[in-house]
Enzyme design. Structure first.
Site, PDB file in Angstrom:
ATOM      1  N   TYR A  94     -36.638  65.224  11.101  1.00 40.80           N
ATOM      2  CA  TYR A  94     -36.345  66.480  10.402  1.00 40.80           C
ATOM      3  C   TYR A  94     -36.735  66.353   8.929  1.00 40.80           C
ATOM      4  O   TYR A  94     -37.426  67.222   8.380  1.00 40.80           O
ATOM      5  CB  TYR A  94     -34.859  66.808  10.543  1.00 40.80           C
ATOM      6  CG  TYR A  94     -34.431  68.099   9.877  1.00 40.80           C
ATOM      7  CD1 TYR A  94     -34.689  69.327  10.480  1.00 40.80           C
ATOM      8  CD2 TYR A  94     -33.765  68.090   8.649  1.00 40.80           C
ATOM      9  CE1 TYR A  94     -34.299  70.514   9.869  1.00 40.80           C
ATOM     10  CE2 TYR A  94     -33.367  69.268   8.036  1.00 40.80           C
ATOM     11  CZ  TYR A  94     -33.632  70.475   8.657  1.00 40.80           C
ATOM     12  OH  TYR A  94     -33.244  71.652   8.052  1.00 40.80           O
ATOM     13  N   SER A 149     -35.624  71.896   3.062  1.00 40.66           N
ATOM     14  CA  SER A 149     -34.262  71.361   3.079  1.00 40.66           C
ATOM     15  C   SER A 149     -34.173  70.339   1.951  1.00 40.66           C
ATOM     16  O   SER A 149     -35.208  69.807   1.512  1.00 40.66           O
ATOM     17  CB  SER A 149     -34.021  70.680   4.428  1.00 40.66           C
ATOM     18  OG  SER A 149     -32.899  69.826   4.357  1.00 40.66           O
TER      19      SER A 149
HETATM   20  P1  NDP Z   1     -30.320  77.960  13.786  1.00 44.02           P
HETATM   21  O1  NDP Z   1     -30.361  76.808  14.720  1.00 44.02           O
HETATM   22  O2  NDP Z   1     -29.080  78.770  13.664  1.00 44.02           O
HETATM   23  O3  NDP Z   1     -31.543  78.937  14.058  1.00 44.02           O
HETATM   24  C1  NDP Z   1     -32.826  78.426  14.248  1.00 44.02           C
HETATM   25  C2  NDP Z   1     -33.743  79.515  14.730  1.00 44.02           C
HETATM   26  O4  NDP Z   1     -34.990  78.894  15.069  1.00 44.02           O
HETATM   27  C3  NDP Z   1     -33.207  80.202  15.991  1.00 44.02           C
HETATM   28  O5  NDP Z   1     -33.512  81.575  15.963  1.00 44.02           O
HETATM   29  C4  NDP Z   1     -33.987  79.494  17.088  1.00 44.02           C
HETATM   30  O6  NDP Z   1     -34.172  80.262  18.265  1.00 44.02           O
HETATM   31  C5  NDP Z   1     -35.330  79.274  16.394  1.00 44.02           C
HETATM   32  N1  NDP Z   1     -36.089  78.244  17.108  1.00 44.02           N
HETATM   33  C6  NDP Z   1     -35.703  76.975  17.405  1.00 44.02           C
HETATM   34  N2  NDP Z   1     -36.634  76.371  18.139  1.00 44.02           N
HETATM   35  C7  NDP Z   1     -37.632  77.276  18.322  1.00 44.02           C
HETATM   36  C8  NDP Z   1     -38.859  77.261  19.029  1.00 44.02           C
HETATM   37  N3  NDP Z   1     -39.233  76.201  19.759  1.00 44.02           N
HETATM   38  N4  NDP Z   1     -39.641  78.362  19.006  1.00 44.02           N
HETATM   39  C9  NDP Z   1     -39.258  79.456  18.323  1.00 44.02           C
HETATM   40  N5  NDP Z   1     -38.105  79.556  17.655  1.00 44.02           N
HETATM   41  C10 NDP Z   1     -37.297  78.477  17.664  1.00 44.02           C
HETATM   42  O7  NDP Z   1     -30.708  77.323  12.356  1.00 44.02           O
HETATM   43  P2  NDP Z   1     -30.511  77.838  10.860  1.00 44.02           P
HETATM   44  O8  NDP Z   1     -30.444  79.317  10.813  1.00 44.02           O
HETATM   45  O9  NDP Z   1     -29.459  77.020  10.246  1.00 44.02           O
HETATM   46  O10 NDP Z   1     -31.881  77.326  10.220  1.00 44.02           O
HETATM   47  C11 NDP Z   1     -32.921  78.169   9.810  1.00 44.02           C
HETATM   48  C12 NDP Z   1     -33.866  77.350   8.948  1.00 44.02           C
HETATM   49  O11 NDP Z   1     -33.163  76.881   7.782  1.00 44.02           O
HETATM   50  C13 NDP Z   1     -34.415  76.096   9.630  1.00 44.02           C
HETATM   51  O12 NDP Z   1     -35.758  75.941   9.268  1.00 44.02           O
HETATM   52  C14 NDP Z   1     -33.573  74.974   9.061  1.00 44.02           C
HETATM   53  O13 NDP Z   1     -34.253  73.744   9.073  1.00 44.02           O
HETATM   54  C15 NDP Z   1     -33.338  75.486   7.641  1.00 44.02           C
HETATM   55  N6  NDP Z   1     -32.173  74.924   6.963  1.00 44.02           N
HETATM   56  C16 NDP Z   1     -30.898  75.242   7.364  1.00 44.02           C
HETATM   57  C17 NDP Z   1     -29.802  74.756   6.698  1.00 44.02           C
HETATM   58  C18 NDP Z   1     -28.403  75.073   7.107  1.00 44.02           C
HETATM   59  O14 NDP Z   1     -27.452  74.516   6.501  1.00 44.02           O
HETATM   60  N7  NDP Z   1     -28.168  75.940   8.065  1.00 44.02           N
HETATM   61  C19 NDP Z   1     -29.967  73.871   5.512  1.00 44.02           C
HETATM   62  C20 NDP Z   1     -31.335  73.577   5.171  1.00 44.02           C
HETATM   63  C21 NDP Z   1     -32.383  74.108   5.876  1.00 44.02           C
HETATM   64  P3  NDP Z   1     -32.926  80.599  19.288  1.00 44.02           P
HETATM   65  O15 NDP Z   1     -32.249  81.794  18.679  1.00 44.02           O
HETATM   66  O16 NDP Z   1     -33.628  80.886  20.567  1.00 44.02           O
HETATM   67  O17 NDP Z   1     -32.039  79.388  19.325  1.00 44.02           O
END
Ligand code: NDP
Length: 253
Positions: free
Chosen positions: A165, A152
C-alpha cells in the site's frame, strides 16, 4: 481546510469518480452533484453502482452516468474501450478523481504475499494509470481540467508493515508529479489529495482497535475535494494536498 465554495462551483462541470460506491468516493460524488456537476461514476459492483447513481441523481440537478470497471481485472485495452464509450455520451471531462484503492496486507515486507502485492499494484497503480491514459484526451477537451489522485501519509514517508500500500502511494505521488510537469503549460492540472485518517471501511480494516468516532467522516473532508475540482484551484498543479492539515499520521488518539 477552511474553504467556502460557491453553491454553483461545479455548474456545467463533468466529473468522473472512481470507487464511487463507498467511503470517500461515494461522498465525493454526492458532494460534486450538490454543487452542480454532471457525474460519471465508476465502480466494480453493479448493484452498488446503481444505488450510488440513484443517490447522486437525487442529490443534484445534473445528469449521472455510470460504468462498471473492476480495476483488478481490467486492462489498458479495456480502459481505452471504456473511454471510447464514455466519449459517446459526454463531450469532455472537466475533472477526474482517482479514489478507488485497496489496502492489501498490513504485514512486514518479508511476509508480503506476492499475489496480494501484485493486486495492490494492479489496482492502485497500473490500472489507475491505464485509465488515466485513456481519459486524458477527454480531459484535454476541458478549458480547465483537474486530475486528482488519492495518496496517503505512507506514500510520503514509509512506515513499517504498510508494504505494498505504501509503495503504491509513493508511485501515485510520482505519477502525479510526472503528469503535472507534462501538462504544466496546458489546460490540465494534476494534484494529489491525502485524505488523512477518515471513517471508512478501509480505515476500519487498517486500524481495527481504533475508536472510529474520533475520526473525521468523508463529509468532513469534502472542502478540499471541492476546491480541487472548482475554478479556485485553477493555477495549482503538482501539489500533494492534505485534507486534514496538521493531523498526525497513524491511529486516532
Ligand atoms: P473504501 O474501502 O471505503 O472505498 C474504496 C473504494 O474503492 C470502494 O468504492 C471500492 O469499491 C473501490 N474499489 C476497491 N477495489 C476496487 C477495484 N478492484 N475496482 C474498482 N473499484 C475498487 O476506502 P476509502 O474511502 O477509505 O478510501 C478511498 C481512497 O482514500 C483510497 O485510495 C485510499 O487509499 C485513500 N485513503 C483513505 C484513508 C482513510 O483513512 N480512509 C487515508 C488515506 C488514504 P466497493 O464499493 O465495491 O467496495
Amino acid at each position: 481546510m477552511h474553504y467556502q465554495p460557491k453553491q454553483d462551483l461545479l455548474q456545467n462541470r463533468i466529473i468522473l469518480v472512481t470507487g464511487a460506491t463507498d467511503g470517500i468516493g461515494a461522498e465525493a460524488a454526492l458532494t460534486y452533484a450538490r454543487y452542480g456537476a454532471e457525474l460519471v461514476l465508476l465502480g466494480r459492483n453493479e448493484d452498488k453502482l446503481k444505488r450510488a447513481a440513484e443517490a447522486v441523481r437525487l442529490a443534484g440537478n445534473g445528469q449521472v452516468h455510470y460504468w462498471k470497471l473492476d480495476l483488478d481485472t481490467t486492462s489498458a485495452g479495456d480502459c481505452q474501450m471504456l473511454a471510447h464509450e464514455i466519449a459517446q455520451r459526454i463531450p469532455r471531462l472537466d475533472g477526474v478523481l482517482h479514489n478507488a484503492g485497496v489496502l492489501g496486507d498490513i504485514v512486514p515486507m518479508i511476509d508480503q504475499a506476492p499475489e496480494v502485492w501484485q493486486q495492490v499494484m494492479r489496482i492502485n497503480v497500473d490500472n489507475t494509470f491505464f485509465l488515466t491514459q485513456a481519459l486524458l484526451p477527454l480531459l484535454l477537451k476541458s478549458d480547465a481540467g483537474s486530475l486528482v489522485f488519492t495518496t496517503s501519509s505512507v506514500g510520503r514517508q514509509g512506515r513499517s508493515a504498510w508494504g505494498a500500500y505504501a509503495v503504491s502511494k509513493f508511485a501515485t505521488e510520482g505519477m502525479m508529479q510526472v503528469l503535472a510537469e507534462e501538462y504544466r503549460s496546458q489546460n490540465v492540472r494534476v494534484n494529489c489529495i491525502n485524505p488523512g485518517g477518515t471513517r471508512t471501511k478501509m480505515r476500519a480494516n487498517a486500524f481495527p482497535d481504533e475508536d472510529a468516532a474520533r475520526l473525521k467522516t468523508p463529509a468532513d473532508i469534502m472542502p478540499l475535494y471541492l476546491y480541487l475540482m472548482g475554478d479556485d484551484s485553477r493555477r495549482k498543479t503538482g501539489i500533494s494536498f492534505d485534507a486534514q492539515p496538521g493531523r498526525k499520521p497513524g491511529a486516532a488518539e
